[in-house]
Design an enzyme around this catalytic site. Structure first.
Site, PDB file in Angstrom:
ATOM      1  N   ARG A 164       5.099   0.487  -5.966  1.00 44.40           N
ATOM      2  CA  ARG A 164       5.035  -0.368  -4.767  1.00 44.40           C
ATOM      3  C   ARG A 164       4.089  -1.553  -4.967  1.00 44.40           C
ATOM      4  O   ARG A 164       4.075  -2.479  -4.179  1.00 44.40           O
ATOM      5  CB  ARG A 164       4.594   0.446  -3.547  1.00 44.40           C
ATOM      6  CG  ARG A 164       5.588   1.539  -3.167  1.00 44.40           C
ATOM      7  CD  ARG A 164       4.966   2.534  -2.199  1.00 44.40           C
ATOM      8  NE  ARG A 164       4.620   1.939  -0.923  1.00 44.40           N
ATOM      9  CZ  ARG A 164       5.476   1.871   0.117  1.00 44.40           C
ATOM     10  NH1 ARG A 164       6.693   2.350  -0.037  1.00 44.40           N
ATOM     11  NH2 ARG A 164       5.132   1.327   1.250  1.00 44.40           N
ATOM     12  N   CYS A 176       0.841  -1.213   0.000  1.00 44.84           N
ATOM     13  CA  CYS A 176       0.000   0.000   0.000  1.00 44.84           C
ATOM     14  C   CYS A 176       0.868   1.252   0.000  1.00 44.84           C
ATOM     15  O   CYS A 176       1.999   1.243   0.455  1.00 44.84           O
ATOM     16  CB  CYS A 176      -0.856   0.027   1.266  1.00 44.84           C
ATOM     17  SG  CYS A 176      -1.874  -1.395   1.480  1.00 44.84           S
ATOM     18  N   GLU A 185      18.913 -16.238  -8.479  1.00 39.10           N
ATOM     19  CA  GLU A 185      18.441 -14.875  -8.779  1.00 39.10           C
ATOM     20  C   GLU A 185      17.922 -14.798 -10.214  1.00 39.10           C
ATOM     21  O   GLU A 185      16.876 -14.183 -10.476  1.00 39.10           O
ATOM     22  CB  GLU A 185      19.565 -13.872  -8.545  1.00 39.10           C
ATOM     23  CG  GLU A 185      19.275 -12.456  -8.975  1.00 39.10           C
ATOM     24  CD  GLU A 185      18.069 -11.831  -8.278  1.00 39.10           C
ATOM     25  OE1 GLU A 185      17.545 -12.423  -7.304  1.00 39.10           O
ATOM     26  OE2 GLU A 185      17.611 -10.776  -8.750  1.00 39.10           O
ATOM     27  N   TRP A 193      -2.745  -2.604  -1.600  1.00 36.39           N
ATOM     28  CA  TRP A 193      -2.304  -3.953  -1.969  1.00 36.39           C
ATOM     29  C   TRP A 193      -3.038  -4.878  -1.006  1.00 36.39           C
ATOM     30  O   TRP A 193      -2.793  -4.870   0.197  1.00 36.39           O
ATOM     31  CB  TRP A 193      -0.788  -4.071  -1.797  1.00 36.39           C
ATOM     32  CG  TRP A 193      -0.193  -5.329  -2.321  1.00 36.39           C
ATOM     33  CD1 TRP A 193       0.140  -5.620  -3.612  1.00 36.39           C
ATOM     34  CD2 TRP A 193       0.151  -6.499  -1.559  1.00 36.39           C
ATOM     35  NE1 TRP A 193       0.686  -6.864  -3.712  1.00 36.39           N
ATOM     36  CE2 TRP A 193       0.694  -7.450  -2.476  1.00 36.39           C
ATOM     37  CE3 TRP A 193       0.047  -6.841  -0.231  1.00 36.39           C
ATOM     38  CZ2 TRP A 193       1.151  -8.701  -2.071  1.00 36.39           C
ATOM     39  CZ3 TRP A 193       0.502  -8.083   0.177  1.00 36.39           C
ATOM     40  CH2 TRP A 193       1.036  -8.997  -0.743  1.00 36.39           C
ATOM     41  N   ASN A 199      -1.824   1.474   5.866  1.00 38.92           N
ATOM     42  CA  ASN A 199      -0.921   0.459   5.341  1.00 38.92           C
ATOM     43  C   ASN A 199      -0.503  -0.395   6.530  1.00 38.92           C
ATOM     44  O   ASN A 199      -0.098   0.140   7.562  1.00 38.92           O
ATOM     45  CB  ASN A 199       0.308   1.117   4.691  1.00 38.92           C
ATOM     46  CG  ASN A 199       1.276   0.093   4.112  1.00 38.92           C
ATOM     47  OD1 ASN A 199       0.936  -1.096   4.029  1.00 38.92           O
ATOM     48  ND2 ASN A 199       2.454   0.525   3.721  1.00 38.92           N
ATOM     49  N   GLY A 200      -0.651  -1.717   6.421  1.00 36.33           N
ATOM     50  CA  GLY A 200      -0.252  -2.598   7.517  1.00 36.33           C
ATOM     51  C   GLY A 200      -1.349  -3.609   7.808  1.00 36.33           C
ATOM     52  O   GLY A 200      -2.311  -3.749   7.052  1.00 36.33           O
ATOM     53  N   GLU A 231       9.196 -13.877 -11.720  1.00 36.78           N
ATOM     54  CA  GLU A 231       8.404 -12.790 -11.122  1.00 36.78           C
ATOM     55  C   GLU A 231       7.904 -11.793 -12.168  1.00 36.78           C
ATOM     56  O   GLU A 231       6.926 -11.084 -11.928  1.00 36.78           O
ATOM     57  CB  GLU A 231       9.160 -12.071 -10.021  1.00 36.78           C
ATOM     58  CG  GLU A 231      10.340 -11.235 -10.446  1.00 36.78           C
ATOM     59  CD  GLU A 231      10.946 -10.478  -9.256  1.00 36.78           C
ATOM     60  OE1 GLU A 231      10.200 -10.024  -8.385  1.00 36.78           O
ATOM     61  OE2 GLU A 231      12.171 -10.379  -9.204  1.00 36.78           O
ATOM     62  N   LYS A 285      14.092 -13.683 -11.253  1.00 37.63           N
ATOM     63  CA  LYS A 285      13.812 -12.620 -12.225  1.00 37.63           C
ATOM     64  C   LYS A 285      12.805 -13.115 -13.262  1.00 37.63           C
ATOM     65  O   LYS A 285      11.831 -12.444 -13.578  1.00 37.63           O
ATOM     66  CB  LYS A 285      15.095 -12.170 -12.925  1.00 37.63           C
ATOM     67  CG  LYS A 285      16.047 -11.384 -12.049  1.00 37.63           C
ATOM     68  CD  LYS A 285      15.648  -9.949 -11.835  1.00 37.63           C
ATOM     69  CE  LYS A 285      14.886  -9.597 -10.624  1.00 37.63           C
ATOM     70  NZ  LYS A 285      15.196 -10.001  -9.299  1.00 37.63           N
ATOM     71  N   HIS A 334      20.560 -35.400  -8.720  1.00 39.06           N
ATOM     72  CA  HIS A 334      19.816 -35.847  -7.515  1.00 39.06           C
ATOM     73  C   HIS A 334      18.321 -35.595  -7.650  1.00 39.06           C
ATOM     74  O   HIS A 334      17.601 -35.524  -6.662  1.00 39.06           O
ATOM     75  CB  HIS A 334      20.378 -35.141  -6.284  1.00 39.06           C
ATOM     76  CG  HIS A 334      21.820 -35.444  -6.035  1.00 39.06           C
ATOM     77  ND1 HIS A 334      22.275 -36.624  -5.518  1.00 39.06           N
ATOM     78  CD2 HIS A 334      22.924 -34.725  -6.322  1.00 39.06           C
ATOM     79  CE1 HIS A 334      23.586 -36.628  -5.449  1.00 39.06           C
ATOM     80  NE2 HIS A 334      24.026 -35.483  -5.923  1.00 39.06           N
ATOM     81  N   LYS A 353       6.750  -3.799  -4.470  1.00 39.02           N
ATOM     82  CA  LYS A 353       8.176  -3.463  -4.447  1.00 39.02           C
ATOM     83  C   LYS A 353       8.736  -3.573  -3.039  1.00 39.02           C
ATOM     84  O   LYS A 353       9.872  -3.955  -2.839  1.00 39.02           O
ATOM     85  CB  LYS A 353       8.400  -2.038  -4.967  1.00 39.02           C
ATOM     86  CG  LYS A 353       9.863  -1.621  -4.988  1.00 39.02           C
ATOM     87  CD  LYS A 353      10.698  -2.528  -5.887  1.00 39.02           C
ATOM     88  CE  LYS A 353      12.153  -2.169  -5.875  1.00 39.02           C
ATOM     89  NZ  LYS A 353      12.952  -3.151  -6.645  1.00 39.02           N
TER      90      LYS A 353
HETATM   91  C1  AGP Z   1      13.067  -9.172  -6.141  1.00 44.77           C
HETATM   92  O1  AGP Z   1      13.093  -8.871  -7.516  1.00 44.77           O
HETATM   93  C2  AGP Z   1      11.717  -8.888  -5.512  1.00 44.77           C
HETATM   94  N1  AGP Z   1      11.299  -7.581  -5.752  1.00 44.77           N
HETATM   95  C3  AGP Z   1      11.699  -9.285  -4.049  1.00 44.77           C
HETATM   96  O2  AGP Z   1      12.080 -10.636  -3.949  1.00 44.77           O
HETATM   97  C4  AGP Z   1      12.603  -8.443  -3.118  1.00 44.77           C
HETATM   98  O3  AGP Z   1      13.952  -8.730  -3.372  1.00 44.77           O
HETATM   99  C5  AGP Z   1      12.273  -8.823  -1.672  1.00 44.77           C
HETATM  100  O4  AGP Z   1      10.920  -8.491  -1.430  1.00 44.77           O
HETATM  101  C6  AGP Z   1      13.165  -8.117  -0.656  1.00 44.77           C
HETATM  102  O5  AGP Z   1      12.982  -6.738  -0.750  1.00 44.77           O
HETATM  103  P1  AGP Z   1      14.044  -5.770  -0.001  1.00 44.77           P
HETATM  104  O6  AGP Z   1      15.376  -6.006  -0.631  1.00 44.77           O
HETATM  105  O7  AGP Z   1      13.514  -4.397  -0.231  1.00 44.77           O
HETATM  106  O8  AGP Z   1      14.041  -6.160   1.456  1.00 44.77           O
END
Ligand code: AGP
Length: 617
Positions: free
Chosen positions: A27, A2, A490, A75, A101-102, A497, A494, A513, A612
């Site tokens: 966000r 949010c 990683e 959100w 937010n929360g 997501e 990418k 394995h 985000k």
């Molecule tokens: C990564 O591309 C994502 N956006 C997500 O996994 C992100 O890395 C994770 O939420 C951690 O966020 P931060 O680094 O702001 O703590």
């Protein structure tokens, strides 16, 4: 997550609020709304499911006057993403409006109590319970606007950043935070609220970062000088605090796409510059007076516990390899969401390194609070100055790559890995586990990385062609070894997501394995096979895949002659020492996922369901 925007002052509030919501779109959200008090004292609320542009369409012919207002992008946590659950929420008799937010963990018993006292609810949200409770206390206990908010907050369990309007108090906004970020912007005769500084910086760079359990009352003068504004800052329990105004170094241009189609592509392509900025700042931090405090904290520890989420967790695994090889210190790496609940063994001799781009990830913040309560010292690696995680840490090293708007983290990852690798080099040199000569050689090699990243970026046409092949896959594997095992993780994150193709990262030797059972023409394998001490093992792993008709897409060191003969396609990267290769090798994988997502018509910057900054657990 949010987003909250608030305004009180000399301008019309609506344009400020809407532009602020656009600034916070990165966000991640699924509905939006705005509440205004017009000059006649009417409280007008407009909201819509979907995007901020949908809200603008909804509101365009409505009464948008007023120089005080709050706004929100939601959100969904409690209740589906729809109109009914969108914020702002009104109190029963329409006197109050709130954005939040929360997560309020005790909203159900509070809602039950309000039901028993005749209150009814229009939404499924915890937020509506809060605004109903504020109005209920105002009426039942004849409390002022500020007192009723204060008393309500004292009854809440969980996390919140809130902003509240009372139409009977058209010159006041009450706001507060606990566990979710909230920033006050201090302009000339105007005050702003934002979940971060991005909705504020084009009007002022003077901000107040609220601390947990702060409550702030933003006033606009009445009587003679109606344009004057003032701030009352206190704790939720009522202790007054002196606002500490800080300068935020964010430039509006950093919040624009700058001619790129997406923020993500901009942030991938600006990595040569962002890495230069990161390395310069890290060298200064680790050579200046701050360095002694950081190294004293590290050198007093018997063990390093790294905790983070998502991409930052992957950076933590790279750091494990670097710290254990260069400093010979034992390192554990934990997902923060697991670390905070598995009752880990933490001793006073432990140092926790928390890695977070946003500095607001709820699980990471909670993990370090727990570790500190058990006697650990905390060093955070963070990109957002003044955010909650650095403020909760004993020491911080900022990555200084500028705002990262695209939900998929890119330049933050290369910066995090660079800072952590530099930390390992310098710590190893101080400890004597790494020779001074080797340390200097690697630091010089790090300084040359921006140019090498640029060489990789110049291969976008080849990487786009690889993406055309990968875009037809429904699932794929990413494999790497040693320092490049976390790069495989990683790269897979990418892809999944932003393109929604299932992808899994694996240590290459683990193929036999289990995962090798999946190998077929339909399951491409992205292989990170750059120069390393165990390159020959990687060659064998690729042979195992090829022997089963698997398709291989490889990242290789320029001049490679073995893997290139077996790969269906490949991209070459400049030669670097293995311990630095994650910083380079992730770049083609960032581009690969970007182009696949574009080919599939996905929303690259705001992938579905993602935020985000995950400020709720
Ligand atoms: C990564 O591309 C994502 N956006 C997500 O996994 C992100 O890395 C994770 O939420 C951690 O966020 P931060 O680094 O702001 O703590």
């Amino acid at each position: 997550m949010c987003g909250i925007v608030g305004y009180i002052g000399k301008r019309q509030a609506y344009p400020v609020l809407i532009k602020g919501l656009h600034r916070l779109e990165y966000r991640g959200y699924d509905s939006a709304g705005v509440a205004l008090i017009n000059p006649a004292g009417n409280l007008n609320v407009y909201k819509s499911q979907g995007k901020v542009s949908d809200l603008e369409d909804t509101a365009q012919h409505q009464d948008l006057t007023g120089s005080i207002g709050i706004a929100h992008t939601r959100w969904a946590t409690h209740g589906e993403p729809n109109f009914r659950n969108a914020h702002p929420h009104l109190s029963q008799f329409g006197r109050l409006a709130i954005v939040h937010n929360g997560i309020i963990e005790n909203y159900a018993p509070l809602r039950e109590k309000l039901w028993q006292n005749g209150r009814t609810f229009k939404s499924d949200t915890d937020t509506e319970v809060v605004v109903q409770l504020i109005e209920y206390l105002q009426e039942k206990q004849q409390l002022s606007f500020q007192q009723s908010v204060q008393q309500t907050l004292q009854m809440l369990q969980g996390s919140y950043a809130i902003a509240v309007l009372d139409k009977n108090q058209p010159d006041t906004i009450v706001a507060a935070r606990k566990g979710s970020p909230l920033v006050v912007g201090v302009g000339d005769d105007e005050l702003f609220l934002g979940s971060d500084a991005s909705p504020i910086v084009e009007y002022t760079n003077r901000v107040i970062y609220l601390d947990d359990e702060d409550m702030v009352v933003l006033h606009r003068g009445t009587g003679a000088n109606t344009s004057e504004v003032s701030i009352d800052l206190m704790t939720v329990s009522g202790d007054r605090k002196q606002p500490r105004i800080e300068q935020v170094s964010l430039d509006v241009s950093q919040l624009e796409k700058g001619g790129y189609d997406h923020f993500m592509l901009k942030e991938i392509c600006e990595q040569p510059q962002s890495l230069r900025s990161c390395l310069q700042f890290a060298r200064r931090t680790l050579a200046g007076e701050e360095a002694e405090g950081i190294f004293t904290l590290l050198e007093s520890s018997q063990r390093v516990l790294i905790t983070a989420c998502g991409t930052s967790w992957h950076a933590g695994i790279v750091a494990k390899y670097a710290l254990e090889q260069m400093v010979r210190v034992p390192v554990d790496v934990d997902y923060a969401s697991e670390f905070r609940y598995r009752n880990p063994v933490i001793t006073r001799g432990d140092t926790v390194i928390a890695i977070s781009q946003s500095g607001e990830t709820a699980d990471t913040l909670a993990a370090i609070e727990m570790a500190k309560n058990q006697g650990a010292k905390v060093l955070s690696i963070c990109n957002v100055i003044g955010s909650s995680i650095p403020r909760a840490s004993d020491k911080v090293i900022y990555t200084m790559v500028g705002p990262e708007i695209g939900v998929a983290s890119t330049k933050a990852f290369t910066a995090q890995v660079s800072v952590l690798t530099m930390l390992a080099l310098l710590w190893g040199k101080r400890k004597g586990t790494l020779s001074a000569a080797r340390c200097e050689d690697l630091l010089k090699e790090m300084d040359a990385l921006p140019e090498k990243i640029q060489q990789v970026l110049n291969q976008q046409p080849a990487i786009r062609r690889m993406a055309e092949t990968l875009s037809f896959a429904s699932s794929c594997l990413y494999i790497g070894r040693s320092y490049n095992y976390p790069v495989a993780l990683e790269g897979a994150l990418k892809l999944k997501e932003i393109s929604y193709i299932h992808a899994e990262g694996y240590p290459a030797a683990e193929m036999k394995h289990g995962p090798i059972a999946l190998i077929s023409q339909e399951m491409p394998v992205v292989t990170i096979a750059t120069a390393s001490d165990i390159y020959d093992k990687l060659v064998s792993n690729v042979q195992e895949i090829r022997a089963r008709q698997g398709r291989v897409m490889a990242v290789v060191t320029e001049g490679d002659t073995e893997v290139v003969r077996m790969a269906d396609c490949y991209v070459e990267v400049p030669r670097v020492s293995e311990c630095l290769s994650p910083i380079l090798n992730i770049v083609p994988l960032q581009l690969l996922s970007y182009y696949v997502a574009c080919l599939k018509g996905c929303n690259v910057d705001q992938p579905r369901n993602l935020a985000k900054s995950v400020t709720v657990e």
